[in-house]
Design an enzyme around this catalytic site. Structure first.
Site, mmCIF file in Angstrom:
data_model
loop_
_atom_site.group_PDB
_atom_site.id
_atom_site.type_symbol
_atom_site.label_atom_id
_atom_site.label_comp_id
_atom_site.label_asym_id
_atom_site.label_seq_id
_atom_site.Cartn_x
_atom_site.Cartn_y
_atom_site.Cartn_z
ATOM 1 N N ASP A 197 0.750 -1.043 0.064
ATOM 2 C CA ASP A 197 0.125 -0.107 0.260
ATOM 3 C C ASP A 197 0.450 1.307 -0.079
ATOM 4 O OD1 ASP A 197 -2.493 -1.396 -0.098
ATOM 5 O OD2 ASP A 197 -2.459 -1.637 1.934
ATOM 6 N N ASP A 221 -6.060 -4.632 -5.631
ATOM 7 C CA ASP A 221 -5.870 -3.182 -5.375
ATOM 8 C C ASP A 221 -4.529 -2.548 -5.320
ATOM 9 O OD1 ASP A 221 -7.930 -4.919 -3.628
ATOM 10 O OD2 ASP A 221 -7.160 -3.823 -1.712
HETATM 11 N N1 GLY Z 1 -7.318 -1.535 -0.368
HETATM 12 C C1 GLY Z 1 -8.103 -1.416 1.109
HETATM 13 C C2 GLY Z 1 -9.313 -2.405 0.139
HETATM 14 O O1 GLY Z 1 -10.068 -1.385 -0.669
HETATM 15 O O2 GLY Z 1 -10.161 -1.860 1.243
#
Ligand code: GLY
Length: 421
Positions: free
Chosen positions: A142, A200
């Site tokens: 992330d 994601d």
């Molecule tokens: N990356 C985590 C979400 O979209 O909740």
């Protein structure tokens, strides 16, 4: 009598048709920006002394509601640590290492860009600097969200060498999670998966593209492209929906395909579909490889045909039961709108994507989703879903819904060449 009424109706219609088309004054955009500026300023000053970032509002999950939404019995429902009763309804904060930490600074940057308000810029700088320690962190994929949405926007709007260094260090750390044999960046370090990659993760590639461009070093871009190709190969089903988690064995074969935040392993989790659309649109922007454009178009068309609500704000999962009680996910809608606006500029048939994005943005800017000033714990939008299967952040504001709403407004204003006076 019937004939008279018909004549009256026809005359009214004809008169209406003669009126010049009323020019859209984009009052809904002005209202959205006005609410956004007020909410962001309020939150920035209220959160300042905590050293943290606003993330959402604490909610709790009712087990009967969860079993219905998930179609599982209660024994098969995971529940993360639930908030204490006195936390419910309060603002949930997070620290710099949370995956959402970059969105609040990023929203401040967009709001500054859209309004020219120097007070917003001062807060954007303050909250971006708060993320500085993340430059030494390697514990998650992330990093792209965290640093590109904050420092990335800072570099665009108020560039300096320190920002460029933070971005490069972060891109190095993100690249250290790339596995050559598998051809992908590892997403998570928790869980029982051997090498999990979530859809994601497509969102973290923009940081790598940006750093390649800034430094002239192509290795970051090459990693991003390889990750996108591997994801394209393994994450998508024949109907162009995607799995949330694909885990790989050491030799690059697929270990498991699952969900973590969707309804079930075969369902289409709404935000996941939005991440995929956004990610492949970015990949095409950066590479002009039609492999990526084709995927972006297929996801866009799939989303527009899967949404089952009248206001274009999807249920939290496209396979959730359709009901008035089913939570919608404003964050998925905002990400989708932002991606569709960009996609509309990349294809000859872009008008349909721009129109759909406008429909989403008008819904988000209506009283159904846009907060009243001073309410909603200072967030801009209401009604998103973080992780329903984990009983976390159900029907609540989310800092990333706000971020992508502002980004989409900015893109819409630019594409339509709107002058807001
Ligand atoms: N990356 C985590 C979400 O979209 O909740």
């Amino acid at each position: 009598m019937k004939k008279e009424l018909t004549l009256v109706a026809l005359t009214t219609l004809a008169l209406a048709a003669c009126q010049p088309t009323r020019k859209d004054d984009y009052g809904w955009i002005k209202k959205g920006l006005d609410v956004a500026s007020t909410q962001l300023q309020l939150t920035a000053s209220e959160v300042e002394s905590s050293g943290m970032f606003p993330r959402s509002i604490y909610t709790s999950g009712n087990i009967y509601f969860l079993t219905w939404q998930l179609g599982r019995d209660s024994a098969n429902i995971r529940r993360v640590r639930q908030p204490a009763p006195d936390q419910l309804g309060q603002r949930r904060l997070c620290d710099a290492y949370d995956w959402t930490s970059g969105f609040f600074p990023g929203s401040l940057w967009y709001a500054y860009e859209l309004t020219g308000d120097e007070a917003l810029k001062a807060q954007a700088i303050r909250y971006t600097n708060r993320l500085n320690p993340v430059r030494h962190y390697r514990g998650t994929h992330d990093l792209g969200f965290m640093v590109n949405c904050s420092y990335g926007n800072a570099q665009r709007l108020a560039p300096n060498d320190t920002i460029a260094t933070v971005m490069r260090e972060t891109a190095n750390n993100l690249s250290s999670r790339f596995n050559d044999t598998i051809g992908a960046i590892r997403s998570w370090d928790f869980g029982t998966w051997h090498f999990p990659v979530i859809i994601d993760n497509m969102m973290n590639l923009d940081l790598l593209f940006a750093v390649s461009k800034a430094t002239g070093d192509s290795q970051y871009k090459e990693i991003a492209i390889q990750h996108a190709i591997t994801t394209l190969r393994n994450h998508f089903r024949p109907d162009h929906t995607s799995w949330h988690v694909v885990s790989y064995n050491a030799d690059g074969t697929v270990e498991r395909k699952q969900t973590y935040q969707g309804r079930d392993d075969q369902s289409a989790w709404a935000r996941g579909q939005a991440w995929g659309l956004y990610g492949y649109t970015s990949c095409y922007r950066e590479t002009r490889d039609t492999l990526f454009l084709g995927e972006a178009i297929r996801i866009a068309d799939m989303i527009m045909s899967h949404v089952r609500t009248n206001d274009a704000i999807p249920y939290w999962d496209y396979d959730a039961p359709a009901s008035i009680e089913t939570p919608r996910d404003a964050s998925a809608a905002a990400i989708t709108a932002s991606a569709l606006i960009e996609l509309s500029t990349l294809v000859p048939t872009g008008e349909q994507y721009l129109d759909y994005a406008e429909k989403i943005l008008k819904s988000l800017s209506s009283d159904d989703y846009l907060a009243r000033k001073g309410e909603n714990q200072g967030f801009i939008l209401m009604h998103s879903v973080g992780s329903l299967p984990n009983s976390s952040e159900i029907d609540t504001p989310l800092n990333y819904a706000d971020y992508y709403y502002l980004e989409a407004l900015k893109r819409f204003i630019d594409v339509k060449k709107i002058k807001l006076s």
